[in-house]
Write a protein that holds these residues in place. Structure first.
Motif, PDB file in Angstrom:
ATOM      1  N   SER A 106      24.620  51.685  21.468  1.00  0.00           N
ATOM      2  CA  SER A 106      23.237  52.211  21.087  1.00  0.00           C
ATOM      3  C   SER A 106      22.642  50.643  20.399  1.00  0.00           C
ATOM      4  CB  SER A 106      23.092  53.265  20.058  1.00  0.00           C
ATOM      5  OG  SER A 106      23.713  54.370  20.717  1.00  0.00           O
ATOM      6  N   TYR A 107      23.487  50.163  19.410  1.00  0.00           N
ATOM      7  CA  TYR A 107      23.046  48.951  19.070  1.00  0.00           C
ATOM      8  C   TYR A 107      22.617  48.035  19.605  1.00  0.00           C
ATOM      9  CZ  TYR A 107      23.908  50.692  13.982  1.00  0.00           C
ATOM     10  OH  TYR A 107      23.860  51.452  12.858  1.00  0.00           O
ATOM     11  N   SER A 108      23.586  47.748  20.566  1.00  0.00           N
ATOM     12  CA  SER A 108      23.544  46.576  21.772  1.00  0.00           C
ATOM     13  C   SER A 108      22.311  46.796  22.391  1.00  0.00           C
ATOM     14  CB  SER A 108      24.763  46.502  22.498  1.00  0.00           C
ATOM     15  OG  SER A 108      26.098  46.039  21.854  1.00  0.00           O
ATOM     16  N   LEU A 109      22.032  48.088  23.012  1.00  0.00           N
ATOM     17  CA  LEU A 109      20.671  48.262  23.804  1.00  0.00           C
ATOM     18  C   LEU A 109      19.663  47.984  22.787  1.00  0.00           C
ATOM     19  CD1 LEU A 109      20.153  49.459  26.481  1.00  0.00           C
ATOM     20  CD2 LEU A 109      20.141  51.617  25.476  1.00  0.00           C
ATOM     21  N   LEU A 110      19.588  48.399  21.698  1.00  0.00           N
ATOM     22  CA  LEU A 110      18.416  48.283  20.835  1.00  0.00           C
ATOM     23  C   LEU A 110      18.223  46.693  20.633  1.00  0.00           C
ATOM     24  CD1 LEU A 110      16.706  50.007  18.670  1.00  0.00           C
ATOM     25  CD2 LEU A 110      18.381  49.534  16.979  1.00  0.00           C
ATOM     26  N   ALA A 111      19.047  46.050  20.602  1.00  0.00           N
ATOM     27  CA  ALA A 111      18.971  44.431  20.333  1.00  0.00           C
ATOM     28  C   ALA A 111      18.373  43.969  21.679  1.00  0.00           C
ATOM     29  CB  ALA A 111      20.204  43.683  20.185  1.00  0.00           C
ATOM     30  N   ASP A 112      18.705  44.393  22.987  1.00  0.00           N
ATOM     31  CA  ASP A 112      18.603  44.196  24.219  1.00  0.00           C
ATOM     32  C   ASP A 112      16.928  44.367  24.300  1.00  0.00           C
ATOM     33  OD1 ASP A 112      18.802  42.802  26.905  1.00  0.00           O
ATOM     34  OD2 ASP A 112      18.345  44.815  27.386  1.00  0.00           O
ATOM     35  N   ASN A 113      16.305  45.600  23.703  1.00  0.00           N
ATOM     36  CA  ASN A 113      14.878  45.768  23.829  1.00  0.00           C
ATOM     37  C   ASN A 113      14.164  45.171  22.857  1.00  0.00           C
ATOM     38  OD1 ASN A 113      14.947  48.132  25.561  1.00  0.00           O
ATOM     39  ND2 ASN A 113      15.944  49.558  24.138  1.00  0.00           N
ATOM     40  N   TYR A 114      14.635  44.692  22.172  1.00  0.00           N
ATOM     41  CA  TYR A 114      13.940  43.681  21.165  1.00  0.00           C
ATOM     42  C   TYR A 114      13.855  42.439  21.588  1.00  0.00           C
ATOM     43  CZ  TYR A 114      13.805  47.154  16.958  1.00  0.00           C
ATOM     44  OH  TYR A 114      13.740  48.077  16.065  1.00  0.00           O
ATOM     45  N   LEU A 115      14.637  42.041  22.527  1.00  0.00           N
ATOM     46  CA  LEU A 115      14.875  40.552  23.059  1.00  0.00           C
ATOM     47  C   LEU A 115      13.713  40.451  23.973  1.00  0.00           C
ATOM     48  CD1 LEU A 115      18.399  39.537  23.101  1.00  0.00           C
ATOM     49  CD2 LEU A 115      16.775  39.008  21.486  1.00  0.00           C
ATOM     50  N   LYS A 116      13.694  41.883  24.810  1.00  0.00           N
ATOM     51  CA  LYS A 116      12.758  41.864  26.146  1.00  0.00           C
ATOM     52  C   LYS A 116      11.292  42.002  25.629  1.00  0.00           C
ATOM     53  CE  LYS A 116      15.898  43.721  29.595  1.00  0.00           C
ATOM     54  NZ  LYS A 116      16.829  44.490  29.745  1.00  0.00           N
ATOM     55  N   THR A 117      11.037  42.447  24.339  1.00  0.00           N
ATOM     56  CA  THR A 117       9.878  42.284  23.635  1.00  0.00           C
ATOM     57  C   THR A 117       9.588  41.004  22.572  1.00  0.00           C
ATOM     58  OG1 THR A 117      10.660  44.171  22.122  1.00  0.00           O
ATOM     59  CG2 THR A 117       9.536  44.953  23.825  1.00  0.00           C
TER      60      THR A 117
END
Length: 424
Positions: free
Chosen positions: A101-112
């Protein structure tokens, strides 16, 4: 007698309800297990389809909705699902699911392009879960945290469209300008960031952050790179601002067959263009407004584009790397078709080249490899099949489809707004 009959009917009703509850519980468990299995296999297309067919009960459904939204380039929606999931479930979720979940959260922040928030989430991973990670994985998270922390003060990348764009070039030479200087780089959907050699970055006046990170190479070695930022890039009628580059030493981007690579435009640039068409006559078309609709045969694993293609009537998931000159098949393909491959072809080795060097891998070479993509047939005269894993993607996907596939068609349109790849 009536009382006895009513009592029997009540007992039968209760028993039927109990059986129904058990059956429904089994359906829910099976549905959840199916979603977990598809998630573990990184099959975003099957996970999407299964999620649409079934509704899981409980907060876990929020996690899978977040995964699917992220894979199909809806990071803001994914962030919303994830934040709600963590709010409801953080105290009960397993450590593995919390890490995901944390890894996915970080990836979403990177994509924005919220680099500071991504770095903060990676710090949470190291602080809360670092003791559960092996040395290599902990080092990867530390490396990534260092990378995005160095960009925390950088403004988000943005794209402004001033009209439709038609350029002359090809997928290996897309013309653009930095600081008034005309250049042409290849467009590489497999590159998580754009890349440039140090001598050119200095010549163009890129802002260098001074932060050095280490990138895993095909040989298993770690290749150093610095971060640089181009304040403004013009691609036809599109203006991109605050574009991040990995700055490699000149010697580390030497390719023995291709010559020196001066730079590459990677996934964040391609995704920002939203839709781009490459035609065999040399025209590159970027519309001001991306089209919607069509078969969603494109999804993302982090910053790695994946494409769905059918082989022998079965949908398989491949990495899609427009920067690769040749397609290659990975060990999951070899294991699935092992008997057929061994009966028809002789073992040999394949030289795999990437940033930092090359490596020989045991392989086979198969002939007349046929695929069906977005309703169009393609056939590769010869393609290697690796029997050993190399980079992480070779563990999960059936292969990497490259530019030799693209060249079979008159045109290819990649659309990150609709998540489609259309060949004509």
């Amino acid at each position: 007698m009536k009382i006895i009959a009513d009592d029997k009917r009540r007992r039968r009703t209760v028993a039927c309800l109990a059986v129904l509850v058990l059956l429904l519980a089994g359906v829910v468990v099976n549905a959840a297990n199916e979603l977990d299995e598809l998630y573990a296999k990184k099959d975003c297309f099957a996970l999407r389809d299964a999620s649409q067919r079934r509704t899981t009960v409980g907060n876990d459904s929020l996690f899978f909705r977040a995964v699917v939204s992220n894979a199909f380039n809806q990071p803001q929606r994914s962030l919303s699902y994830l934040n709600e999931y963590l709010r409801l479930e953080k105290q009960r979720v397993s450590r593995d699911r919390l890490l995901d979940s944390y890894s996915l959260l970080a990836d979403n922040y990177l994509k924005t392009y919220q680099y500071g928030k991504a770095a903060a989430v990676l710090s949470r991973i190291l602080n809360e879960l670092g003791d559960t990670l092996d040395a290599k994985r902990r080092g990867d998270y530390q490396n990534s945290q260092h990378l995005w922390s160095a960009l925390s003060a950088i403004q988000p990348q943005s794209a402004t469209f001033h009209g439709n764009t038609v350029l002359q070039g090809n997928i290996k030479a897309v013309p653009f300008e930095i600081n008034g200087e005309r250049l042409s780089f290849g467009l590489d959907s497999g590159a998580s960031l754009s890349i440039i050699i140090r001598s050119l970055a200095q010549q163009l006046g890129l802002r260098l952050t001074g932060a050095t990170i280490h990138i895993g190479s095909i040989t298993g070695d770690q290749v150093p790179a610095e971060l640089g930022v181009a304040g403004r890039i013009e691609i036809g009628n599109v203006t991109l601002r605050n574009v991040v580059f990995l700055v490699f030493e000149d010697k580390d981007l030497l390719g023995p067959s291709e010559g020196e690579v001066r730079g590459i435009l990677g996934y964040p640039v391609i995704a920002a263009l939203r839709e781009i068409t490459f035609q065999r006559d040399g025209r590159i078309i970027i519309p001001q407004r991306a089209r919607q609709g069509g078969e969603q045969n494109l999804c993302m694993d982090g910053s790695k584009p994946l494409i769905a293609a059918a082989h022998e009537g079965t949908r398989l998931v491949f990495a899609f790397d427009t920067g690769a000159g040749h397609s290659i098949l990975y060990p999951p393909f070899y294991r699935r078709f092992e008997n057929e491959i061994k009966s028809r072809y002789a073992p040999q080795s394949e030289k795999i080249t990437g940033v930092g060097g090359s490596k020989q891998i045991p392989a086979y070479r198969i002939h007349n490899f046929a695929l069906l993509l977005s309703g169009k047939k393609a056939e590769l005269p010869e393609v290697p099949v690796l029997t050993q894993e190399t980079l992480d993607e070779s563990k999960h996907f059936y292969g990497n489809l490259g530019n030799d596939l693209v060249r079979q068609f008159q045109s290819m349109t990649i659309n990150f707004a609709a998540m489609t790849v259309v060949f004509k």
